[in-house]
Every structure is written in structure tokens, then in C-alpha cells.
Write an enzyme that holds these catalytic residues in place. Structure first.
Site, PDB file in Angstrom:
ATOM      1  N   TYR A 160       0.813  -1.218   0.000  1.00  0.00           N
ATOM      2  CA  TYR A 160       0.000   0.000   0.000  1.00  0.00           C
ATOM      3  C   TYR A 160       0.848   1.271   0.000  1.00  0.00           C
ATOM      4  CZ  TYR A 160      -4.543  -2.241   0.567  1.00  0.00           C
ATOM      5  OH  TYR A 160      -5.693  -2.962   0.359  1.00  0.00           O
ATOM      6  N   GLU A 179       4.518 -29.360  16.388  1.00  0.00           N
ATOM      7  CA  GLU A 179       3.650 -28.902  15.295  1.00  0.00           C
ATOM      8  C   GLU A 179       2.396 -28.188  15.776  1.00  0.00           C
ATOM      9  OE1 GLU A 179       0.787 -30.724  11.763  1.00  0.00           O
ATOM     10  OE2 GLU A 179       2.268 -32.028  12.693  1.00  0.00           O
ATOM     11  N   ASP A 209       2.756 -34.541  13.772  1.00  0.00           N
ATOM     12  CA  ASP A 209       1.854 -35.653  13.477  1.00  0.00           C
ATOM     13  C   ASP A 209       2.573 -36.652  12.573  1.00  0.00           C
ATOM     14  OD1 ASP A 209      -0.294 -34.602  14.894  1.00  0.00           O
ATOM     15  OD2 ASP A 209      -1.191 -33.632  13.140  1.00  0.00           O
TER      16      ASP A 209
END
Length: 382
Positions: A108, A202, A254
Site C-alpha cells: 500500500y 507442530e 503428526d
């Protein structure tokens, strides 16, 4: 296996003057070419898979030496050439003034209509972000060293004193939420460290479980929760804690292709950010779990989840988790026998195992038995 802090391998010192010097050298090169009546250009290291390779000795995914030349007097290049100069000037101002801007703010702040035309300098952030990445590759500096940051993600908990500007605090005294890792960690210092290793986790839920069970204090561990794929700030922090402070890094995700990919990016780097692997990746990192072997070792067969997608032996396959597993099987950095075994078992069994599945044993099992035993016995994957 007793984990302990090793000797530092490198010492990072952020020097804004070096960043300014690189910017000015590049700008003077363009200026001299204009003065000489030449067609000014930038040499930009090429992005993409064709210019990425795995350095076996360094154990890192690296960017090759292919370059693309961006000319000013070329209709196809002129817009990006202009945008590059605009952002170079903006970065120079940020670094000189000691200010920081987000990627969105950088877009911007530099978007405006060019006088006498109906053309905007930038139409969308998808134009400014790649230019900032180009500058990283051309200058050989991190985006964060150019004072351009991304959103915060991830947090730290453990007995380590962090100096952030004029503030100094212990990351184990900030409540269970710990210290939120900022988009840039270049200015962070560590005056006092009372931990033996870093455990990268995680999920926030698992990190919270470990904190509640007093794991960081009992095991002298620093917990870093990545909250999914590790952000650049988190990966840079992990790198610095290992190479500058000598802390061993252990990763806990995981047991699925997504979690293993998270480990891969922390350890070897990523294809998209291959040009930053030497500053973001930590090849010495080890993996504690979850693994396919954990399923039988701890009697978790009844709490596994099916892999998502279509298997390779079915019509339309492979897709989803199966496709990612096959990709990982072919990664050069997963060619060792330990990882080949895990990936092939996942494909054969068609299952995944989450960290939270350990709660089936008991809430405290992960903190009092699973992690301490695996780490103590050295049951870690390379």
C-alpha cells in the site's frame, strides 16, 4: 542419550549498514549504466524447480546459479524494473529510519498512479511480494533484514531469557501462552539460556499439553510451537538457537505426510525458499515422532486415521496424502533407510497418526513417558 548444549557454530550480528551498502551498490550500478547510455538491467536468480538442487554435503536444498536478466528498455520487463527500483528506495528508507513494515504495508505504501498516466505502480500485492523476494535473492539478505515482516505465528516457552529491543524477559514467566515469535527475529538476543535442547512441536494443543504437564521444566527443554507449517520467523529462530547457541533441535509432528513435510522444511529448507536455506534450515535437526512404528510400539492401532485421497493402485490415484507420500519417497533427503521405512509403511497401511492420539494412553503419557523415553534412548530419525 543425554542431550546437552554444544558449542556455537556461528554468531550472527545484524548490521543495517551492510544492507544499505548492498542496496546502494546495486542502485549505483543502474545509475552508471544510464549515464553511459546503456540499457540498464538487473540480474535476478531464477526461481523454480529447474534452478533448485539438493546439496548432499551441506544437507540443504539450494538455489542454482541460473539468472534471468531484467532490462529497462524492454516492454516485457519495464514494469517489473520500475517496481524493483520503487521497492529498493522504500527498503532503503525503512532501514535508514529503523522502521519496519509488513508485506501488506509495503504494497500500500508504494501503490500510486504514475503522474501523467492511468497506470498504477502496483495493482495488487501479488505484484509487490515477488519483487521483495527478487530483492532477497539479488542482495543475498533476508526480507526481515530489509525490515519487511510477515504476521506473527508460533510461540516459545521455556527457561530462556529473551532480549527484544529494550525489553528483557524469561519465556517461562509469561503464562502458558509463552512468547509469540515475531515476523523478524534478527534483533533478538539470548542473554541467559537454562535449557538443554529445543523441542519443536507442530500443534499448539500439544505444546499446551506439554507446558501444563511441566515438561519444559522437568526435562530442561525449550518448547517452540509452530502452529502448522513453520513460519520464516520460527525457522530462523530455530536456526539461530542451534548454530549460535549450540542447542540440539528435536522435532515432534503428526505422523502423516504433512507433518513430515514440516520436519523436512525445518531440516533441509524448502523448494520455494531454496535461496534462504543457509539462513533458515537446520540440517542437524532430529525427528522424535510421530512415526508408523509408534502405532504398534504403543498400541495405537485403534486411534489411527485413514490417509486422505486415492491410493496409487486405485483408479484416479494417487491423490491427497498418497500423492504427497510418493513425492516424499523420492526426495533425495528422505532416501535413508529409516525414512524410507516410515514412508513405505504409511503407504502400505494407509493410515496416519496424530500427536493427540497419545492422549488415548493418558493425558500425561506424552510428557512423562513417550517423549522422555524416546529421547533418552535415542530413538530419533535423521
Amino acid at each position: 542419550m543425554k542431550l546437552k548444549r554444544g558449542k556455537p557454530k556461528e554468531k550472527f550480528s545484524y548490521d543495517p549498514q551492510k544492507v544499505l551498502k548492498k542496496l546502494e551498490d546495486l542502485a549505483y550500478k543502474i545509475l552508471e549504466e544510464v549515464k553511459a547510455g546503456k540499457n540498464p538491467y538487473f540480474d535476478v536468480p531464477t526461481r523454480g524447480l529447474s534452478n533448485v538442487y539438493f546439496d548432499e554435503e551441506a544437507r540443504l536444498i539450494k538455489l542454482g546459479d541460473k539468472l534471468s536478466r531484467r532490462y529497462f528498455l524492454n516492454v516485457a520487463h519495464a514494469r517489473k524494473f520500475m517496481q524493483t527500483l520503487i521497492l529498493m528506495a522504500y527498503v532503503k528508507r525503512l532501514v535508514s529510519e529503523g522502521k519496519h513494515a509488513s508485506l501488506r504495508e509495503a504494497y500500500y505504501a508504494n501503490k500510486h498512479t504514475i503522474p501523467g498516466t492511468h497506470e498504477n505502480t502496483f495493482e495488487d500485492q501479488s505484484e509487490s511480494d515477488p519483487i521483495i523476494e527478487d530483492l532477497e535473492r539479488m542482495l543475498g539478505v533476508l526480507r526481515e533484514e530489509m525490515h519487511i515482516t510477515a504476521d506473527r505465528r508460533g510461540y516459545v516457552y521455556g527457561d530462556i531469557v529473551i532480549k527484544d529491543g529494550e525489553d528483557e524477559f524469561n519465556a517461562s514467566k509469561l503464562g502458558m501462552g509463552g512468547w509469540a515469535v515475531p515476523g523478524t527475529v534478527e534483533h533478538i538476543q539470548f542473554p541467559e539460556i537454562n535449557v538443554d535442547y529445543v523441542l519443536v512441536v507442530e500443534t499448539a494443543a500439544m505444546a499446551d499439553r506439554l507446558i501444563e504437564e511441566k515438561y519444559p521444566k522437568r526435562e530442561r527443554a525449550l518448547i517452540i510451537a509452530t502452529q502448522g507449517q513453520a513460519s520464516r520467523g520460527v525457522r530462523r529462530l530455530i536456526h539461530r538457537l542451534h548454530y549460535e547457541e549450540g542447542l540440539p533441535i528435536i522435532v515432534f509432528t503428526d505422523g502423516d505426510p504433512y507433518g513430515w513435510y514440516i520436519y523436512s522444511t525445518i531440516k533441509q529448507g524448502s523448494i520455494n525458499l531454496a535461496y534462504l536455506s543457509e539462513k533458515l534450515a537446520t540440517p542437524d535437526a532430529k525427528f522424535v515422532g510421530m512415526t508408523m512404528d509408534d502405532i504398534k510400539e504403543y498400541g495405537l492401532e485403534h486411534v489411527t486415521e485413514k490417509l486422505k485421497g486415492i491410493p496409487p493402485d486405485k483408479k484416479g490415484g494417487p491423490t491427497g496424502d498418497y500423492k504427497r507420500l510418493i513425492e516424499e519417497l523420492n526426495y533425495p533427503w528422505f532416501q535413508n533407510k529409516e525414512w524410507q521405512r516410515q514412508l513405505k509403511l504409511a503407504l502400505k497401511w494407509g493410515v496416519r497418526i496424530e500427536q493427540q492420539a497419545l492422549a488415548n494412553k493418558s493425558l500425561e503419557f506424552v510428557a512423562k513417558e513417550y517423549l522422555p523415553e524416546k529421547i533418552r534412548e535415542g530413538k530419533l530419525l535423521p
